[in-house]
Motif scaffolding. Structure first.
Motif, short mmCIF file in Angstrom:
data_model
loop_
_atom_site.label_atom_id
_atom_site.label_comp_id
_atom_site.label_asym_id
_atom_site.label_seq_id
_atom_site.Cartn_x
_atom_site.Cartn_y
_atom_site.Cartn_z
N MET B 1 31.69 59.75 2.95
CA MET B 1 32.81 60.67 3.23
C MET B 1 32.61 62.00 2.49
O MET B 1 32.79 63.07 3.06
N VAL B 2 32.19 61.89 1.20
CA VAL B 2 31.92 63.11 0.43
C VAL B 2 30.82 63.93 1.12
O VAL B 2 30.94 65.15 1.26
N ASN B 3 29.79 63.22 1.58
CA ASN B 3 28.70 63.91 2.27
C ASN B 3 29.18 64.63 3.52
O ASN B 3 28.72 65.72 3.83
N LEU B 137 27.99 63.24 16.58
CA LEU B 137 28.69 61.97 16.79
C LEU B 137 27.76 60.80 17.03
O LEU B 137 28.21 59.69 17.26
N ILE B 138 26.44 61.05 16.97
CA ILE B 138 25.54 59.92 17.16
C ILE B 138 24.89 59.54 15.83
O ILE B 138 23.71 59.23 15.75
N ARG B 139 25.71 59.60 14.78
CA ARG B 139 25.27 59.19 13.44
C ARG B 139 26.14 58.02 13.01
O ARG B 139 27.26 57.87 13.50
N ARG B 143 34.13 58.41 14.23
CA ARG B 143 34.71 59.70 14.59
C ARG B 143 35.90 60.06 13.71
O ARG B 143 36.12 61.24 13.43
N LEU B 144 36.63 59.06 13.28
CA LEU B 144 37.80 59.36 12.44
C LEU B 144 37.35 60.01 11.14
O LEU B 144 37.94 60.99 10.69
N LYS B 145 36.28 59.47 10.55
CA LYS B 145 35.77 60.04 9.30
C LYS B 145 35.32 61.48 9.50
O LYS B 145 35.54 62.34 8.65
N MET B 304 42.94 62.02 20.36
CA MET B 304 42.17 62.81 21.32
C MET B 304 40.71 62.90 20.90
O MET B 304 39.82 62.92 21.73
N PHE B 305 40.48 62.98 19.62
CA PHE B 305 39.10 63.15 19.16
C PHE B 305 38.31 61.85 19.24
O PHE B 305 37.13 61.85 19.56
N THR B 306 38.98 60.74 18.94
CA THR B 306 38.21 59.49 18.86
C THR B 306 38.11 58.79 20.20
O THR B 306 37.16 58.06 20.44
#
Lengths: 310, 312
Positions: B1-3, B137-139, B143-145, B304-306
């Motif tokens: 998350m920090v990254n 998004l392919i990591r 998506r929420l994070k 909407m984003f996820t």
């Protein structure tokens, strides 16, 4: 080495509204293979690839990458995947190096040494600290390959990777892919609408048309054709008159005159001397006979029933 | 998350545009402070004691001549007491010191809102516009994070602007008025008692109260950015309602339900003055309304984003 496929699609279907975009797709790709995904524009190649990497949700079916479900175990599944989806779009205002740091931070275990290693693999050492804005398309493509390989994926997915590349760039990319499958045992899934390209790159090809999988064939199928019938080109005088006689002969599957005025006849090898004899008997002068190597295009047309190609 | 937050910060702070916004912020503060200083200078005359005495007379006049209601009466009396305290303890008033300018500068917080809206409007939408979202998004990060890291990075940018405002206004006013009164306390009446407060703490209290509105507006911008995936729409719409909000409130004031509008609740200082937008509104009512809006905006962004397909 396990015999488990690196990627497995099972009854994958995508519907948007009432329209079925991808219809019941099922296939496996074993380790180390370069698997081509071929079809005209709009056949659903990109949609399928986006479903494989989880950018688009599927309506039915499942996709397993190294046994992990892309939907329910996204993080474990996507860890094994490196991809370029369409063009490798990078942050133009960052340097190539910062772009790589960006992606390296998102996967545990990518060291600075690994970044340098990948940079030298794609031969960007001299320009890596420049802003991506200044890169040529070929350099961006190479940076795209670099970001896809950073985390040592087992599966590399490339969507239309040669779009906008010059022949030199295409050859380079092809060499990378061969190198990677040989040295790192990486599996590659690559999509394209260009048949000639696939022919040079892939081990097996899946043909997609209007969202349906028409067939999966090894590349030899397309290039060698069937064993018995081959197409030959005959350069002769007065071709229109010449084919009248041949058309009636036994063993002639198809005959026509090509755009450049050559007779194209599909027949068995043993028929060729008879055809030539027939022509000479009619006093038609013959200048040459040549066997036509079947192209992927012909094989493709045969499989899709002459449907439009890209 | 920090990254992920580090990544978003890198994408914000390695762009020239970001530094232009920060420089603009500083420039506005410098210019605004200079203009205020220039005006105050001419208004200043005989020193703070004389001025406070004049003010005291004014309050006395009002108390006698205008027959005020109870509320105003206590207010006037309090003002007089505060002035007396200043005079007795020889604590000069804020007028004509650096603190006057610094406290006034808090009003420039609107620029923080606007500039952060610009970043917020872009932070999700630009990834779609440039296509970089596909590689993002392919990591192995859900998506929420990723969305959360963007939200945090956007708020951090707002904080950077706030620090810019604080530091530049302190320095600028210090240079204009001199730093000698930097330790001046704030004398005010709280619950019938005179208290001396720390000016810096009081200033940050004001910043934080103003910050509530900023957070709400940038959250709207962020939501539009992730729902419509368009920077222009997000920035335009958010700045639009930032300015239209008050006009809308005026127009809808006669309807009782207007108290549920976001704009009616963003300014919590209305309870400090004791003059809420609608009768019967309380501080806890406003906080409740704000929390509901805040959660709703973020929930919409998140869904909407996820959930949606990425076809950019």
């Amino acid at each position: 080495m396990s015999s488990e496929p690196v990627i497995s699609l099972q009854n994958v279907t995508k519907r948007v509204g009432r329209k079925t975009i991808i219809d019941n797709l099922t296939f496996d790709v074993p380790q180390g293979e370069i698997f081509g995904f071929l079809g005209p524009n709009g056949a659903g190649k990109t949609t399928t690839i986006r479903m494989i990497v989880g950018l688009i949700a599927m309506t039915n079916g499942q996709i397993l990458i190294k046994g992990k479900n892309i939907k329910t175990e996204f993080e474990q599944a996507i860890r094994h995947v490196g991809a370029i989806v369409e063009n490798p779009e990078m942050y133009k205002y960052l340097t190539g190096y910062h772009n790589l740091i960006h992606y390296a931070r998102m996967v545990p275990g990518v060291t600075k040494e690994r970044i340098d290693e990948v940079v030298s693999l794609v031969k960007l050492e001299n320009r890596i600290h420049e802003k991506v804005r200044k890169y040529s398309l070929g350099m961006r493509q190479r940076l795209g390959v670099a970001q896809a390989l950073l985390h040592r994926p087992s599966l590399l997915i490339l969507d239309e990777p040669t779009n906008g590349l010059d022949p030199e760039g295409i050859r380079e990319l092809r060499d990378y892919l061969r190198y990677l499958t040989r040295t790192e045992g990486i599996t590659v899934v690559v999509s394209s609408h260009l048949l000639s390209e696939m022919e040079l790159m892939c081990d097996r090809v899946a043909i997609l048309q209007r969202g349906k999988l028409i067939d999966v064939k090894p590349i030899e199928y397309f290039t060698k054709g069937s064993d018995t019938f081959q197409t030959y080109r005959i350069e002769a005088q007065m071709p229109e008159q010449a084919i009248k006689g041949i058309r009636q002969m036994a063993g002639v599957q198809e005959i026509k005159i090509s755009e450049d005025g050559l007779i194209e006849v599909t027949t068995e090898r043993e028929q060729i001397p008879d055809i030539l004899e027939e022509l000479m008997r009619n006093h038609i002068r013959i200048y040459g006979v040549q066997m036509v190597r079947r192209s992927l295009e012909d094989g493709f047309l045969e499989l899709t029933g002459g449907g439009q190609i890209g | 998350m920090v990254n992920l937050v580090l990544n978003e910060n890198m994408k914000i702070f390695r762009r020239a545009r970001t530094w232009i916004l920060i420089a603009l912020m500083a420039a506005f503060v410098i210019f605004g402070n200079f203009v205020m200083w220039n005006e105050n200078k001419s208004a200043q005359g005989e020193g703070w004691q004389t001025e406070l005495t004049q003010q005291k007379e004014m309050w006395n006049d009002r108390l006698k001549n205008s027959s005020p209601d109870d509320e105003s009466q206590t207010y006037y009396k309090e003002q007089i007491e505060v002035i007396d305290y200043h005079l007795e303890h020889n604590i000069r008033s804020e007028q004509g010191t650096m603190w006057n300018g610094i406290n006034e500068s808090a009003g420039l917080g609107i620029l923080i809102t606007i500039f952060t809206i610009i970043i917020a409007g872009d932070i999700v939408a630009a990834e779609f516009a440039t296509g970089t979202i596909k590689l993002l998004l392919i990591r192995p990060a859900n998506r929420l994070k990723i969305l959360l890291s963007k939200y945090i990075a956007m708020l951090l940018f707002g904080l950077v602007l706030l620090f810019t405002l604080f530091v530049v206004s302190v320095l600028m006013n210090g240079i204009l008025y001199g730093f000698k009164d930097i330790g001046l306390p704030l004398v005010s009446m709280i619950n019938g008692h005179i208290v001396e407060q720390n000016m810096v703490l009081n200033l940050w209290k004001t910043y934080m109260l103003n910050g509530i509105a900023t957070v709400m507006y940038v959250t709207i911008a962020f939501m539009i950015s992730s729902v419509f995936r368009s920077s222009a729409m997000s920035i335009g719409f958010s700045i639009g309602i930032l300015f239209a909000g008050n006009i809308l409130l005026e127009a809808l004031h006669r309807y009782e339900w207007s108290k549920y509008l976001l704009f009616a609740n963003t300014d919590l200082t209305q309870y400090l003055d004791g003059r809420p937008f609608q009768d019967g509104m309380t501080l806890s009512f406003s906080i409740g309304v704000l929390v509901v809006y805040f959660l709703a905006f973020n929930l919409i962004s998140w869904l909407m984003f996820t959930r949606r397909d990425v076809t950019a």
